[in-house]
Design an enzyme around this catalytic site. Structure first.
Site, PDB file in Angstrom:
ATOM      1  N   HIS A  80       0.900  -1.243  -0.053  1.00 14.61           N
ATOM      2  CA  HIS A  80       0.149   0.147   0.058  1.00 14.61           C
ATOM      3  C   HIS A  80       0.683   1.154   0.022  1.00 14.61           C
ATOM      4  O   HIS A  80       0.326   2.348  -0.332  1.00 14.61           O
ATOM      5  CB  HIS A  80      -0.915  -0.038   1.173  1.00 14.61           C
ATOM      6  CG  HIS A  80      -1.535  -1.216   1.355  1.00 14.61           C
ATOM      7  ND1 HIS A  80      -1.380  -2.280   2.411  1.00 14.61           N
ATOM      8  CD2 HIS A  80      -2.800  -1.782   0.645  1.00 14.61           C
ATOM      9  CE1 HIS A  80      -2.006  -3.236   2.141  1.00 14.61           C
ATOM     10  NE2 HIS A  80      -3.206  -3.019   1.126  1.00 14.61           N
ATOM     11  N   HIS A 130      -7.050   4.660   5.267  1.00 13.83           N
ATOM     12  CA  HIS A 130      -6.546   3.617   4.533  1.00 13.83           C
ATOM     13  C   HIS A 130      -5.138   4.129   4.379  1.00 13.83           C
ATOM     14  O   HIS A 130      -4.619   4.931   4.142  1.00 13.83           O
ATOM     15  CB  HIS A 130      -7.188   3.813   3.161  1.00 13.83           C
ATOM     16  CG  HIS A 130      -7.025   2.523   2.222  1.00 13.83           C
ATOM     17  ND1 HIS A 130      -5.811   2.303   1.785  1.00 13.83           N
ATOM     18  CD2 HIS A 130      -7.569   1.350   2.281  1.00 13.83           C
ATOM     19  CE1 HIS A 130      -5.805   1.132   1.270  1.00 13.83           C
ATOM     20  NE2 HIS A 130      -6.854   0.414   1.363  1.00 13.83           N
ATOM     21  N   GLU A 132      -2.905   3.215   2.037  1.00 16.52           N
ATOM     22  CA  GLU A 132      -2.391   4.063   0.849  1.00 16.52           C
ATOM     23  C   GLU A 132      -2.744   5.358   0.948  1.00 16.52           C
ATOM     24  O   GLU A 132      -1.643   6.128   0.231  1.00 16.52           O
ATOM     25  CB  GLU A 132      -3.440   3.354  -0.231  1.00 16.52           C
ATOM     26  CG  GLU A 132      -2.888   3.674  -1.650  1.00 16.52           C
ATOM     27  CD  GLU A 132      -3.676   3.385  -2.737  1.00 16.52           C
ATOM     28  OE1 GLU A 132      -3.500   4.065  -3.942  1.00 16.52           O
ATOM     29  OE2 GLU A 132      -4.031   2.152  -2.694  1.00 16.52           O
TER      30      GLU A 132
END
Length: 323
Positions: A80, A130, A132
């Site tokens: 990620h 998240h 990422e």
């Protein structure tokens, strides 16, 4: 369910591992082979419970922060991606690093850097928290604004409406991202788009095929973990495309037999971080309950491969010891 009902499974192709996930998992396995256990991985290498558990049994230690890795060890950064500050932390901790960031995520990082250097405000479409998104925002935190869906568009404040660009988390639903882009373009008519679509090819391909399957399915079973953004999106896309029901499962034994009541067609797919052994388990489970007729529905062929991280060609144990 009437005994005369025709029971079939529509199996999505492509499904499962994408090139970035394959590269990241192989990188960790190669690191174990070359350098021996323990190998530390910052966060989950990919968002899949089975993959994480399997690697843990082989000697991988997953940590939530770089500071948890003892000095002189090897740490792998997940598919990620991480912010530049994480690389700095590893340097200060005298750690050898293997960067298993998916090249498609790296592409978005480079775009963020380039647009920040050109003094743009960057509108990053993605989900708050998240991994990422955290990594991408870390490239230019003072220039980047997170836009978590069309509802966030009115909250965005930029310095110059003629110098605004949108980028995206790679694992979003294409429809979801484009709905947000549409709202952004209404708010910022001079909005710049990235040179190429940020949504991962594998994410798009898996969504395209499940849309086709869902329209014919009474039930869709998506194999994937709940912290896998692209797997969660597949459930949402299935329901939007006409599936009467759709559920996310890590393993076959999580399927509820009550879901099969009145069902004649079941769609099956898997997220981009899911090994095929888990799909095989679902197909076996369904076959044992009368759904042994499997039809593969293919909408794309995938041949993309990424080379392994360059760090695997060096003696990292010696490098870490020498820091």
């Amino acid at each position: 369910m009437p005994a005369t009902a025709s029971r079939r499974v529509l199996l999505a192709a492509p499904r499962g591992y994408c090139a970035g996930v394959d590269r990241a998992v192989i990188a960790v396995e190669k690191a174990l082979e070359q350098y021996g256990a323990p190998i530390y991985v910052r966060n989950e290498i990919v968002h899949n419970k089975y993959v994480v558990q399997t690697l843990e049994k082989k000697g991988v230690i997953f940590v939530g922060a770089t500071e948890e890795v003892p000095e002189g060890n090897i740490v792998v950064f997940s598919a990620h991606g991480v912010a530049p500050s994480v690389h700095d932390e590893a340097q200060r901790g005298k750690l050898a690093t293997i960067d298993a960031t998916c090249p498609l995520v790296t592409k978005v990082h480079k775009e963020a850097l380039r647009y920040a250097e050109e003094d743009y405000d960057i509108l990053l479409i993605g989900h708050e928290g998240h991994e990422e998104v955290i990594g991408t925002m870390g490239e230019a935190p003072e220039r980047t604004h997170l836009v978590d869906g069309p509802g966030d568009v009115d909250k965005v404040q930029v310095r110059d409406e003629s110098k605004v660009v949108w980028l995206s988390q790679t694992t979003l639903s294409v429809d979801e991202a484009m709905a947000t882009v549409g709202a952004l373009k209404t708010r910022f008519p001079l909005l710049t788009s990235p040179p190429s679509d940020d949504i991962c090819y594998a994410t798009q391909n898996r969504q395209v095929v499940i849309k086709q399957i869902a329209a014919e399915s009474d039930l869709v079973v998506v194999v994937g973990s709940r912290n896998s953004s692209n797997s969660v999106r597949l459930v949402e896309v299935s329901l939007e495309a006409g599936a009467k029901a759709a559920h996310l499962v890590d393993f076959a034994d999580e399927i509820d037999e009550a879901w099969l009541e009145g069902v004649s067609t079941i769609g099956v797919t898997s997220g981009a971080s899911v090994p095929e052994i888990l799909v095989d388990g679902v197909l076996e489970w369904l076959a044992a309950r009368g759904f042994g007729d499997v039809e593969v529905v293919r909408t794309a062929d995938e041949h993309i491969q990424f080379s392994l991280p360059k760090e695997l060609r060096r003696d990292l144990r010696a490098e870490a010891a020498g820091k």
